[in-house]
Design a protein around this motif. Sequence first.
Motif, PDB file in Angstrom:
ATOM      1  N   LEU A 319       0.823  -1.204   0.000  1.00  0.00           N
ATOM      2  CA  LEU A 319       0.000   0.000   0.000  1.00  0.00           C
ATOM      3  C   LEU A 319       0.858   1.255   0.000  1.00  0.00           C
ATOM      4  CD1 LEU A 319      -2.762   1.386   0.239  1.00  0.00           C
ATOM      5  CD2 LEU A 319      -2.578   1.132   2.730  1.00  0.00           C
ATOM      6  N   VAL A 320       1.878   1.273   0.846  1.00  0.00           N
ATOM      7  CA  VAL A 320       2.747   2.457   0.926  1.00  0.00           C
ATOM      8  C   VAL A 320       3.494   2.668  -0.378  1.00  0.00           C
ATOM      9  CG1 VAL A 320       4.765   3.446   2.071  1.00  0.00           C
ATOM     10  CG2 VAL A 320       2.989   2.317   3.424  1.00  0.00           C
ATOM     11  N   VAL A 321       4.059   1.573  -0.915  1.00  0.00           N
ATOM     12  CA  VAL A 321       4.771   1.683  -2.191  1.00  0.00           C
ATOM     13  C   VAL A 321       3.828   2.164  -3.291  1.00  0.00           C
ATOM     14  CG1 VAL A 321       5.980   0.404  -3.998  1.00  0.00           C
ATOM     15  CG2 VAL A 321       6.511  -0.035  -1.601  1.00  0.00           C
ATOM     16  N   GLY A 322       2.626   1.592  -3.318  1.00  0.00           N
ATOM     17  CA  GLY A 322       1.662   1.990  -4.335  1.00  0.00           C
ATOM     18  C   GLY A 322       1.259   3.441  -4.214  1.00  0.00           C
ATOM     19  N   LEU A 323       1.014   3.916  -2.995  1.00  0.00           N
ATOM     20  CA  LEU A 323       0.623   5.304  -2.790  1.00  0.00           C
ATOM     21  C   LEU A 323       1.720   6.271  -3.206  1.00  0.00           C
ATOM     22  CD1 LEU A 323      -1.298   5.291   0.627  1.00  0.00           C
ATOM     23  CD2 LEU A 323      -2.163   6.117  -1.574  1.00  0.00           C
ATOM     24  N   VAL A 324       2.936   6.021  -2.736  1.00  0.00           N
ATOM     25  CA  VAL A 324       4.038   6.933  -3.039  1.00  0.00           C
ATOM     26  C   VAL A 324       4.346   6.934  -4.539  1.00  0.00           C
ATOM     27  CG1 VAL A 324       6.477   7.419  -2.623  1.00  0.00           C
ATOM     28  CG2 VAL A 324       5.012   6.669  -0.739  1.00  0.00           C
ATOM     29  N   ALA A 325       4.404   5.721  -5.128  1.00  0.00           N
ATOM     30  CA  ALA A 325       4.728   5.637  -6.559  1.00  0.00           C
ATOM     31  C   ALA A 325       3.619   6.236  -7.410  1.00  0.00           C
ATOM     32  CB  ALA A 325       4.957   4.180  -6.945  1.00  0.00           C
ATOM     33  N   ALA A 326       2.360   5.992  -7.029  1.00  0.00           N
ATOM     34  CA  ALA A 326       1.254   6.547  -7.802  1.00  0.00           C
ATOM     35  C   ALA A 326       1.222   8.062  -7.698  1.00  0.00           C
ATOM     36  CB  ALA A 326      -0.078   5.961  -7.316  1.00  0.00           C
ATOM     37  N   ALA A 327       1.521   8.590  -6.509  1.00  0.00           N
ATOM     38  CA  ALA A 327       1.572  10.046  -6.347  1.00  0.00           C
ATOM     39  C   ALA A 327       2.675  10.646  -7.222  1.00  0.00           C
ATOM     40  CB  ALA A 327       1.801  10.401  -4.879  1.00  0.00           C
ATOM     41  N   ALA A 328       3.823   9.974  -7.259  1.00  0.00           N
ATOM     42  CA  ALA A 328       4.902  10.444  -8.133  1.00  0.00           C
ATOM     43  C   ALA A 328       4.502  10.312  -9.603  1.00  0.00           C
ATOM     44  CB  ALA A 328       6.177   9.655  -7.864  1.00  0.00           C
ATOM     45  N   GLY A 329       3.714   9.270  -9.905  1.00  0.00           N
ATOM     46  CA  GLY A 329       3.263   9.070 -11.276  1.00  0.00           C
ATOM     47  C   GLY A 329       2.347  10.168 -11.762  1.00  0.00           C
ATOM     48  N   LEU A 330       1.615  10.811 -10.829  1.00  0.00           N
ATOM     49  CA  LEU A 330       0.752  11.930 -11.235  1.00  0.00           C
ATOM     50  C   LEU A 330       1.579  13.059 -11.819  1.00  0.00           C
ATOM     51  CD1 LEU A 330      -1.777  12.117  -8.247  1.00  0.00           C
ATOM     52  CD2 LEU A 330      -2.115  11.092 -10.498  1.00  0.00           C
ATOM     53  N   GLY A 331       2.719  13.331 -11.175  1.00  0.00           N
ATOM     54  CA  GLY A 331       3.610  14.356 -11.724  1.00  0.00           C
ATOM     55  C   GLY A 331       4.217  13.911 -13.038  1.00  0.00           C
ATOM     56  N   GLY A 332       4.567  12.617 -13.107  1.00  0.00           N
ATOM     57  CA  GLY A 332       5.125  12.098 -14.356  1.00  0.00           C
ATOM     58  C   GLY A 332       4.133  12.141 -15.494  1.00  0.00           C
ATOM     59  N   GLY A 333       2.827  12.128 -15.155  1.00  0.00           N
ATOM     60  CA  GLY A 333       1.804  12.173 -16.192  1.00  0.00           C
ATOM     61  C   GLY A 333       1.870  13.438 -17.025  1.00  0.00           C
ATOM     62  N   ILE A 334       2.278  14.539 -16.407  1.00  0.00           N
ATOM     63  CA  ILE A 334       2.407  15.793 -17.152  1.00  0.00           C
ATOM     64  C   ILE A 334       3.491  15.655 -18.211  1.00  0.00           C
ATOM     65  CG2 ILE A 334       3.010  18.239 -16.957  1.00  0.00           C
ATOM     66  CD1 ILE A 334       1.810  18.174 -14.142  1.00  0.00           C
ATOM     67  N   GLY A 335       4.613  15.044 -17.816  1.00  0.00           N
ATOM     68  CA  GLY A 335       5.683  14.820 -18.795  1.00  0.00           C
ATOM     69  C   GLY A 335       5.264  13.840 -19.882  1.00  0.00           C
ATOM     70  N   ILE A 336       4.514  12.792 -19.498  1.00  0.00           N
ATOM     71  CA  ILE A 336       4.034  11.819 -20.487  1.00  0.00           C
ATOM     72  C   ILE A 336       3.085  12.486 -21.471  1.00  0.00           C
ATOM     73  CG2 ILE A 336       2.596   9.773 -20.789  1.00  0.00           C
ATOM     74  CD1 ILE A 336       5.263   8.968 -19.823  1.00  0.00           C
ATOM     75  N   ALA A 337       2.192  13.350 -20.984  1.00  0.00           N
ATOM     76  CA  ALA A 337       1.256  14.049 -21.862  1.00  0.00           C
ATOM     77  C   ALA A 337       2.007  14.903 -22.874  1.00  0.00           C
ATOM     78  CB  ALA A 337       0.301  14.916 -21.042  1.00  0.00           C
ATOM     79  N   THR A 338       3.025  15.605 -22.402  1.00  0.00           N
ATOM     80  CA  THR A 338       3.839  16.420 -23.312  1.00  0.00           C
ATOM     81  C   THR A 338       4.579  15.531 -24.300  1.00  0.00           C
ATOM     82  OG1 THR A 338       4.131  18.060 -21.550  1.00  0.00           O
ATOM     83  CG2 THR A 338       5.648  18.177 -23.423  1.00  0.00           C
ATOM     84  N   GLY A 339       5.085  14.395 -23.818  1.00  0.00           N
ATOM     85  CA  GLY A 339       5.809  13.474 -24.694  1.00  0.00           C
ATOM     86  C   GLY A 339       4.905  12.850 -25.741  1.00  0.00           C
ATOM     87  N   LEU A 340       3.679  12.483 -25.346  1.00  0.00           N
ATOM     88  CA  LEU A 340       2.739  11.903 -26.309  1.00  0.00           C
ATOM     89  C   LEU A 340       2.400  12.901 -27.403  1.00  0.00           C
ATOM     90  CD1 LEU A 340       0.279  10.003 -23.925  1.00  0.00           C
ATOM     91  CD2 LEU A 340       1.890   8.983 -25.533  1.00  0.00           C
ATOM     92  N   LYS A 341       2.226  14.147 -27.022  1.00  0.00           N
ATOM     93  CA  LYS A 341       1.952  15.185 -28.020  1.00  0.00           C
ATOM     94  C   LYS A 341       3.104  15.272 -29.017  1.00  0.00           C
ATOM     95  CE  LYS A 341       1.139  20.167 -28.428  1.00  0.00           C
ATOM     96  NZ  LYS A 341       2.410  20.548 -29.034  1.00  0.00           N
TER      97      LYS A 341
END
Length: 847
Positions: A319-341
Amino acid sequence: MLKVSLKSLWSHKRRLTGTFLAVLLGVAFLSGTLVLGDTLRANFDTLFTSVTGDTSAVVRNATSVDDNPGTPRGPIEASVADRVRTAPGVGSIQPVVDGLGQIVGRDGKTIDAMGPPRASNWIADASLTPYRIAEGRAPQGPDEVVINRGAAKRGDLRVGDRTTIETPRPVPVKIVGIVTFQDADGFGGSSYTGFSLQGAQQHLSKRPGQVSSVLVKAEQGVSQEELVSKLRPLLPPGVEAVTGAQLSNESITDINRGFLGLFRTFLLVFAGIALFVAMFSIANTFSIIVAQRTRESALLRAIGASRRQVLASVVLEALVVGLVAAAAGLGGGIGIATGLKAVFAGFGFPLPTSGLVFKASNAAISLAVGVVVTLLAGALPALRASRVAPLAALREVAAERANASPRRAVAGSALAVTGVALAVAAVLAGGDAMPQLIGAGAVLTVVGAVALGAVVARPASRLIGAPLPRLRGITGALARQNAMRKPQRTAGAATALMIGVAVVTLFTVFTASLQSSVRQSVSSSFGGDLTIASSGFTGGRLDPRLAAAAGRLPQVRQATGIGTGTAVVGGSSQKVGVADPAELDGVLDLKMAAGSIGGLRGRQLAVAERVADDRGWRLGTTVPVRFADGATENFTVGAVYSGRDVVVGDYLLPRAEWAPHASQDVDATVLIKLSDGVGLAAGKAAVERVAAGFGAPDVQDRQEYADSVASGVSTMLTIVYVMLALAILIALMGIANTLSLSVHERTRELGLLRAVGETRGQVRAMVRWESVIVAVFGTAGGLGLGVFLGWALVRAAAAQDAVGAFAAPLGQFAVVLVVGALAGVLAGVRPARRAARLNLLTAIASE
């Protein structure tokens, strides 16, 4: 117990790095997909709202032959503008003449545009148009135009240059201005040409005295709905008035339901694949960590911890690993969105985005999915940890099953055999339920393959690593033994890669089959030698006079133009082919099932056999056809052709019946048969000289034409490969993490090997070759699984007449296998370096 769990998590944080990254990347892809989708939706909403500007109402033809607002409607009489001008509440009006206008660049070729090459009259009132003059002035004479800045850059054109606009007839013009779409160089990838009103009516309108629509601006204080209610009584039958807001909403609804819906689903599928692959990597990591902490779990049980507490401890870590990694993934999503574009822009599909839209609801979805995936992946290892007996505390090594259980082998074999048998039986039996049965068989096969991974891991590793003892000596032999030592661990690391490679192979097989079907269709039906094809992705753009000009060449026996359009056929909107039926014989063989193409006369149409079967049509059946100009004509089925021809589609209308209702009569393709004795090179050169006067469209031979028709599929496959790269990366991280944990577990063993003479280089090589064995095992399994799934998908598609024969590109499979082996080398680099750097004495003294 909570304190113990948190301290244990902190002490093993390095071992959980791979799990953290897998969750982070998977959630980042999902979050990036949602962010990009919301951003595009908001951008298109703003875009279409800005297109209408201060337009209060639009008067247009009431007939719509397509749900897409971008599909041109028929013209209306220009006299309607005079009626509208006199209506109460009208401030100003602007007649609009829309049409096709390809811009010819400095090199004499038409400028490629990803969207429609739109042309219209220039609208001087800036409140009614999003276009702005950036250089020069507005057009005044009939031979003056403005063009958008993006097209000017691509065509190397400037203010004052003379060029040609293909409407589709060539129109010599002078460029007097460069315009922007608000602040952008153009509307997406499309081009724009603005004539004077006189020029647009002369060059774009088929009949004098007609316009495409009338834009109406209300007086101050008059609402859009009030204005429209006053306009409607003044309009003749077949003409309607809609508010500017309604026009914007039509475009927004269509883009959300069509392109954006498909685009978002497309990306979500790959985000799901990435998370699915990540789940296997996470599960394998937790399995290894739980096995290595067998003694720790047993000690907890021995001092009084219950099974539930041990289970909760492992679940808490997940649970802790999932929460921390998923929270970090939210920030990474901005970079992924820019990369997909950037990815789609690199492939020629620019997406309109300004600022990114980040919604709390999407953040919650991404966070929840990341946590759930991590918890699901950690559930089984947690159950294993809770079942550790207190006596296991006396052991000095990790308690892990050396071989797969017999029950696993039986269950996996049963599932795999049942899945394969179900899919094969469905193909052989056929019927309407075949796609569903094939899908069920494919799912069972995948589950069975995953379950059998641990069963076949040892013999597969023995086989794959067989050459290593001869090639690398004792180093290769040790690598092979290490891969065989823990088959469940090897299978766990390879499974994630197997799933990723299976998806890659599935798309490769389906694409190869689709391309093969297209080429077979073109080769079997096209009986000519050369083609002239429209450039771009939207409809036909060739002047019908091009076919006539090519046909007059002494090198050409026959040249036939084929156009495309949209009409309501038998009550539903359909894409139709348009040609002179008498001119098709000799260049196109449609393999008639009934009637004759050459025998079509008057209001008769030809349809594909599958359409006739689906709709219950036969020769002589009356079919109403409604055209864009509002006219409805009754046609009869005069011919039925077998198969699905990619050149004319499922419906074929005579040009003589189509042309009177088309705003602009254009061809999409010209099919050419050379005269006897004329070589291909000589004939092509002669046709190219004629085509140069029509914007220099591409002249292709049979093979080039077939390849160009199939090229769009290849582009999409490349995009799919890029999308799947993240899933493959996560799988390789899983292999690297497995090896790192194994190195930690074998610290003392590695120290003893170093003590008896093994060098650092040999240690590195041993770990790298072990990684290669695991990677090749996963890649080979993925290839086999992907080929079967691809075959099943092709057969299911064939039942819907979407794809023909199954094709297996062996060359591409070989490339995938080699790349998988090389990826194994890369995955093993870091664990190998860590293993080689172990201090000899410290390693021997470790437990």
